[in-house]
Design a protein around this motif. Structure first.
Motif, mmCIF file in Angstrom:
data_model
loop_
_atom_site.group_PDB
_atom_site.id
_atom_site.type_symbol
_atom_site.label_atom_id
_atom_site.label_comp_id
_atom_site.label_asym_id
_atom_site.label_seq_id
_atom_site.Cartn_x
_atom_site.Cartn_y
_atom_site.Cartn_z
ATOM 1 N N UNK A 60 0.846 -1.203 0.000
ATOM 2 C CA UNK A 60 0.000 0.000 0.000
ATOM 3 C C UNK A 60 0.882 1.253 0.000
ATOM 4 N N UNK A 62 0.662 4.594 -0.357
ATOM 5 C CA UNK A 62 0.475 5.800 0.460
ATOM 6 C C UNK A 62 0.886 5.521 1.907
ATOM 7 N N UNK A 63 0.486 4.362 2.393
ATOM 8 C CA UNK A 63 0.830 3.967 3.756
ATOM 9 C C UNK A 63 2.351 3.811 3.904
ATOM 10 N N UNK A 66 4.048 7.244 3.870
ATOM 11 C CA UNK A 66 3.847 7.891 5.169
ATOM 12 C C UNK A 66 4.794 7.299 6.200
ATOM 13 N N UNK A 69 8.400 8.508 5.958
ATOM 14 C CA UNK A 69 8.521 9.891 6.447
ATOM 15 C C UNK A 69 8.392 9.921 7.970
ATOM 16 N N UNK A 70 7.451 9.152 8.470
ATOM 17 C CA UNK A 70 7.197 9.106 9.910
ATOM 18 C C UNK A 70 8.401 8.549 10.669
ATOM 19 N N UNK A 73 10.924 11.229 11.064
ATOM 20 C CA UNK A 73 10.414 12.219 12.017
ATOM 21 C C UNK A 73 10.494 11.688 13.450
ATOM 22 N N UNK A 74 10.083 10.431 13.658
ATOM 23 C CA UNK A 74 10.102 9.864 15.009
ATOM 24 C C UNK A 74 11.528 9.654 15.506
ATOM 25 N N UNK A 77 12.731 12.837 16.721
ATOM 26 C CA UNK A 77 12.076 13.144 18.006
ATOM 27 C C UNK A 77 12.749 12.399 19.160
ATOM 28 N N UNK A 183 -1.582 -4.071 23.070
ATOM 29 C CA UNK A 183 -1.392 -2.686 22.633
ATOM 30 C C UNK A 183 -0.523 -2.741 21.393
ATOM 31 N N UNK A 184 -1.062 -2.307 20.294
ATOM 32 C CA UNK A 184 -0.349 -2.393 19.009
ATOM 33 C C UNK A 184 0.224 -1.031 18.626
ATOM 34 N N UNK A 187 3.468 3.848 19.332
ATOM 35 C CA UNK A 187 2.862 5.020 19.967
ATOM 36 C C UNK A 187 1.940 4.650 21.127
ATOM 37 N N UNK A 188 1.761 3.344 21.360
ATOM 38 C CA UNK A 188 0.885 2.920 22.457
ATOM 39 C C UNK A 188 1.671 2.349 23.644
ATOM 40 N N UNK A 191 0.528 3.799 26.946
ATOM 41 C CA UNK A 191 -0.751 3.208 27.365
ATOM 42 C C UNK A 191 -0.537 1.827 27.971
#
Lengths: 206, 206
Positions: A60, A62-63, A66, A69-70, A73-74, A77, A183-184, A187-188, A191
């Motif tokens: 996929x 577009x996914x 993304x 790029x992510x 970025x991460x 961070x 928790x998948x 970013x979780x 949580x």
């Protein structure tokens, strides 16, 4: 006697977001004072069940765009050294088997080293020479572990991990579990730690 | 004159995680003092491009099971009233067209109302009577908006939103964008706000 179920970090060496979790989880776990069980498994068989012959990030577009790029970025961070691998997803089968044989600090050092080879140094982590060199560099892991990792009993351990992941309902990596609670996604993680901290010990041992 | 690009919240009425974002975004935005542009679009055409005739949560069972459990858990965390809809995904086409016609408080009130109908009250948000009743209950939106929403010019607005989403590389909802910078998923709202706050205004107007 009541005992909390372990906090399990399910990772796959080919997975970009697993790399991020592997790089940050120890520091976060220290803040929460939560012991982590590092659990290698394979996404390949899980993806195959969904009809995918490769990573969904390759299927996929577009996914995938993304995600790359992510990742950049991460990693900025979290101040993680990173370069986009020229080959994705890499085959982490043998590395995962080796990590099944290791414990404690050796296990964590090895896992982080393999992730760094893949996502910082753009190395082929399926290459037996590269794995041998990595083990030598870590310094205190016996080099015959590569042979041991290819025995049927070790293959079985990794297979069992993957079967257990499927049984738990895991469909991607990283996933964090406490008992049957999933928790998948990197970013979780917060949580998942919050959940682990809040649960009543007695309720978990049922 | 330099001006920051808007913070856009891309949502789809059928999307579970869009519902959560719609319920929490105003309070979070207030903390950051960031104005939000609420932007409806359709996931259907995007999913179709990927070969899916329905939500991936319906196609991929493990992912779907996780999502429904996660919804319950997140709604508890954020103290959002929620019940699992008996029909998923619901057709939000007309509701999305109506929201294209609204502005300011009316727009936000309507959007939140529709999400609540779908995910709190288990109502069919494609039903014209249910939409009419919702508009009546909000009180200050003219009821002829339902007819207006079905004119070709309004259809065009929503189509343009969806085309723009595809052009930006959006593949799921919610997505938050600032210019060409995408943040996908309700759990990345904080990252999106941080990004918006940190960016140099002049760098954005290039």
């Amino acid at each position: 006697m009541y005992k909390k179920k372990p906090f399990i970090f399910w990772f796959e060496f080919a997975s970009t977001y697993s790399f991020i979790s592997a790089m940050v989880i120890e520091e976060k776990a220290k803040q929460y004072n939560i012991p982590i069980q590092w659990q290698p498994f394979l996404l390949g068989p899980i993806f195959k069940q969904q009809g995918w012959s490769t990573s969904p990030f390759n299927i996929y577009t577009a996914k995938g765009n993304y995600m790359w790029h992510d990742m950049k970025r991460l990693c900025q961070k979290y101040e993680i050294d990173y370069q986009k691998p020229t080959n994705f997803p890499r085959n982490g089968l043998l590395a995962a088997r080796i990590s099944c044989l290791l414990e404690g600090k050796a296990k964590i050092d090895f896992i982080k080293k393999i992730f760094q080879l893949n996502f910082e140094q753009d190395k082929d982590i399926s290459d037996i020479e590269i794995l041998g060199k990595a083990i030598k560099e870590i310094g205190y892991i016996s080099e015959d572990i590569i042979d041991k990792a290819q025995t049927s009993s070790v293959k079985e351990i990794l297979k069992n991990n993957t079967d257990q992941a499927i049984e738990l309902g895991i469909f991607g990596a990283p996933t964090f579990t406490i008992g049957n609670e999933l928790f998948w996604g990197q970013d979780r993680l917060g949580d998942a730690f919050d959940y682990y901290q809040k649960i009543d010990e007695s309720s978990l041992s049922k």
